[in-house]
Design a protein around this motif. Structure first.
Motif, PDB file in Angstrom:
ATOM      1  N   GLY A 246     -13.864  11.643  -2.357  1.00  0.00           N
ATOM      2  CA  GLY A 246     -12.907  10.543  -2.393  1.00  0.00           C
ATOM      3  C   GLY A 246     -11.543  10.912  -2.933  1.00  0.00           C
ATOM      4  O   GLY A 246     -10.715  10.033  -3.187  1.00  0.00           O
ATOM      5  N   ALA A 247     -11.272  12.209  -3.114  1.00  0.00           N
ATOM      6  CA  ALA A 247      -9.976  12.628  -3.644  1.00  0.00           C
ATOM      7  C   ALA A 247      -8.863  12.393  -2.634  1.00  0.00           C
ATOM      8  O   ALA A 247      -7.737  12.095  -3.009  1.00  0.00           O
ATOM      9  N   VAL A 248      -9.187  12.559  -1.368  1.00  0.00           N
ATOM     10  CA  VAL A 248      -8.231  12.339  -0.290  1.00  0.00           C
ATOM     11  C   VAL A 248      -8.989  11.626   0.825  1.00  0.00           C
ATOM     12  O   VAL A 248     -10.050  12.078   1.239  1.00  0.00           O
ATOM     13  N   ASN A 249      -8.446  10.512   1.292  1.00  0.00           N
ATOM     14  CA  ASN A 249      -9.105   9.752   2.340  1.00  0.00           C
ATOM     15  C   ASN A 249      -8.416   9.950   3.679  1.00  0.00           C
ATOM     16  O   ASN A 249      -7.215  10.197   3.735  1.00  0.00           O
TER      17      ASN A 249
ATOM     18  N   MET B  53      -4.722   4.800   4.920  1.00  0.00           N
ATOM     19  CA  MET B  53      -3.589   5.609   5.272  1.00  0.00           C
ATOM     20  C   MET B  53      -4.028   7.068   5.425  1.00  0.00           C
ATOM     21  O   MET B  53      -4.741   7.607   4.600  1.00  0.00           O
ATOM     22  N   THR B  54      -3.594   7.697   6.480  1.00  0.00           N
ATOM     23  CA  THR B  54      -3.928   9.093   6.734  1.00  0.00           C
ATOM     24  C   THR B  54      -3.064  10.010   5.879  1.00  0.00           C
ATOM     25  O   THR B  54      -1.862   9.805   5.748  1.00  0.00           O
ATOM     26  N   SER B  55      -3.701  11.016   5.289  1.00  0.00           N
ATOM     27  CA  SER B  55      -2.988  12.032   4.510  1.00  0.00           C
ATOM     28  C   SER B  55      -3.104  13.364   5.224  1.00  0.00           C
ATOM     29  O   SER B  55      -4.202  13.809   5.537  1.00  0.00           O
ATOM     30  N   THR B  56      -1.972  14.002   5.483  1.00  0.00           N
ATOM     31  CA  THR B  56      -1.976  15.335   6.058  1.00  0.00           C
ATOM     32  C   THR B  56      -2.162  16.335   4.933  1.00  0.00           C
ATOM     33  O   THR B  56      -1.473  16.279   3.916  1.00  0.00           O
TER      34      THR B  56
END
Length: 128
Positions: free
Chosen positions: A26-29, A1-4
């Motif tokens: 790896g905190a936000v993918n 899933m994309t995180s803005t």
């Protein structure tokens, strides 16, 4: 899933470098970057649902707390710090080709960057 992730832009800032570091740890993918003009705008993007995260500077080792960021925390509903990264920064002096350091008489810089390099400038080009 994309995180803005809203961050202090434009592209190429130290804040963007911190955002890249978060991705590498790896905190936000799958990051979609949303450059904004201030910590307030970054937090506003999260509060309004335009971003899932905001990447902002909270402190630097020379000048201390980044007060704009701390002020932004108080501008709306509470937000929580999710992760932290220490980012080593480096600066470069750009001069016209052929110019020697001894020839430099004027320095142009951002005020925060100046605080971080003033010791080096005083030591190496005190008359600039």
């Amino acid at each position: 899933m994309t995180s803005t992730v809203a961050y202090l832009g434009p592209a190429g800032t130290f804040t963007e470098a911190a955002l890249v570091a978060f991705g590498e740890m790896g905190a936000v993918n799958d990051i979609e970057k949303l450059p904004v003009n201030s910590p307030s705008e970054a937090f506003k993007a999260v509060r309004e649902g335009r971003a899932e995260f905001a990447c902002v500077a909270i402190e630097n080792s020379v000048d201390g707390a980044v007060t704009n960021t701390f002020d932004a925390f108080t501008e709306g509903e509470p937000l929580q710090v999710y992760r932290e990264v220490d980012l080593e920064v480096a600066f470069a002096i750009m001069v016209k080709k052929g110019l020697k350091l001894a020839d430099v008489s004027t320095i142009a810089t951002h005020p925060v960057a100046y605080q971080q390099v003033r010791g080096w400038l005083t030591e190496n080009i005190p008359d600039a």
